[in-house]
Motif scaffolding. Structure first.
Motif, PDB file in Angstrom:
ATOM      1  N   UNK A  34      51.469  -7.783 -17.751  1.00  0.00           N
ATOM      2  CA  UNK A  34      51.648  -6.537 -17.004  1.00  0.00           C
ATOM      3  C   UNK A  34      50.769  -6.539 -15.752  1.00  0.00           C
ATOM      4  N   UNK A  35      49.532  -7.008 -15.870  1.00  0.00           N
ATOM      5  CA  UNK A  35      48.632  -7.077 -14.714  1.00  0.00           C
ATOM      6  C   UNK A  35      49.188  -8.027 -13.658  1.00  0.00           C
ATOM      7  N   UNK A  36      49.751  -9.156 -14.073  1.00  0.00           N
ATOM      8  CA  UNK A  36      50.357 -10.084 -13.105  1.00  0.00           C
ATOM      9  C   UNK A  36      51.456  -9.394 -12.304  1.00  0.00           C
ATOM     10  N   UNK A  37      52.254  -8.566 -12.965  1.00  0.00           N
ATOM     11  CA  UNK A  37      53.316  -7.829 -12.269  1.00  0.00           C
ATOM     12  C   UNK A  37      52.715  -6.852 -11.267  1.00  0.00           C
ATOM     13  N   UNK A  38      51.636  -6.182 -11.635  1.00  0.00           N
ATOM     14  CA  UNK A  38      50.972  -5.243 -10.725  1.00  0.00           C
ATOM     15  C   UNK A  38      50.377  -5.976  -9.534  1.00  0.00           C
ATOM     16  N   UNK A  39      49.788  -7.134  -9.769  1.00  0.00           N
ATOM     17  CA  UNK A  39      49.193  -7.907  -8.682  1.00  0.00           C
ATOM     18  C   UNK A  39      50.245  -8.452  -7.722  1.00  0.00           C
ATOM     19  N   UNK A  40      51.424  -8.727  -8.230  1.00  0.00           N
ATOM     20  CA  UNK A  40      52.499  -9.246  -7.373  1.00  0.00           C
ATOM     21  C   UNK A  40      52.947  -8.219  -6.333  1.00  0.00           C
ATOM     22  N   UNK A  41      52.655  -6.935  -6.581  1.00  0.00           N
ATOM     23  CA  UNK A  41      53.078  -5.897  -5.636  1.00  0.00           C
ATOM     24  C   UNK A  41      51.906  -5.141  -5.008  1.00  0.00           C
ATOM     25  N   UNK A  44      44.872  -5.703  -6.443  1.00  0.00           N
ATOM     26  CA  UNK A  44      44.055  -6.865  -6.097  1.00  0.00           C
ATOM     27  C   UNK A  44      43.442  -7.555  -7.304  1.00  0.00           C
ATOM     28  N   UNK A  45      43.486  -6.937  -8.458  1.00  0.00           N
ATOM     29  CA  UNK A  45      42.932  -7.543  -9.661  1.00  0.00           C
ATOM     30  C   UNK A  45      42.743  -6.489 -10.727  1.00  0.00           C
ATOM     31  N   UNK A  46      42.187  -6.885 -11.851  1.00  0.00           N
ATOM     32  CA  UNK A  46      41.996  -5.951 -12.958  1.00  0.00           C
ATOM     33  C   UNK A  46      40.881  -6.447 -13.853  1.00  0.00           C
ATOM     34  N   UNK A  47      40.324  -5.535 -14.596  1.00  0.00           N
ATOM     35  CA  UNK A  47      39.383  -5.858 -15.667  1.00  0.00           C
ATOM     36  C   UNK A  47      40.127  -5.622 -16.972  1.00  0.00           C
ATOM     37  N   UNK A  48      40.246  -6.672 -17.785  1.00  0.00           N
ATOM     38  CA  UNK A  48      40.973  -6.579 -19.053  1.00  0.00           C
ATOM     39  C   UNK A  48      39.972  -6.677 -20.198  1.00  0.00           C
TER      40      UNK A  48
END
Length: 128
Positions: A34-41, A44-48
């Motif tokens: 899900x984070x990869x999909x958010x980063x594609x649009x 800039x990154x996420x803390x998981x």
């Protein structure tokens, strides 16, 4: 602009960010996709991280797994509709993921951007 240089001048490398924090929680093993999909649009990154959903004793009904993952993303407010659409298409809210999103404004966050290191010469530059 959601990223702006530090206040007060003086050559500071401080950068202040404003925008929205998106908090995403889902079944364990699904946050990365899900984070990869958010980063594609535009994220800039996420803390998981890992989390646990408290369950009643003896509750055997289908639904979210008690083993959960969380992702925190700070994004520009104007990108939220696009990011939500992208994570929905990635399955964030399906029966396998059981995702939930909450958001809240970030009035000021601080980051430090180090000076860029000098780039190493390329093989072509060394040969020339």
């Amino acid at each position: 602009e959601w990223r702006r240089r530090g206040e007060g001048g003086g050559g500071s490398r401080r950068t202040f960010l404003t925008g929205m924090n998106l908090e995403f929680a889902c079944n364990e093993g699904r946050a990365g996709e899900v984070v990869k999909a958010a980063m594609a649009v535009g994220a800039s990154g996420a803390t998981i991280g890992k989390a646990k959903l408290p369950q009643r004793s003896g509750a055997e009904e289908p639904g979210p797994s008690p083993a959960r993952e969380t992702a925190t993303l700070m994004v520009p407010q104007e990108r939220i509709p696009v990011i939500l659409e992208a994570i929905e298409k990635a399955g964030a809210f399906d029966d396998r993921t059981h995702g939930v999103v909450t958001s809240h404004p970030v009035t000021k966050a601080f980051t430090y951007l180090p000076r860029a290191a000098k780039a190493a010469p390329t093989p072509e530059a060394k040969a020339g």
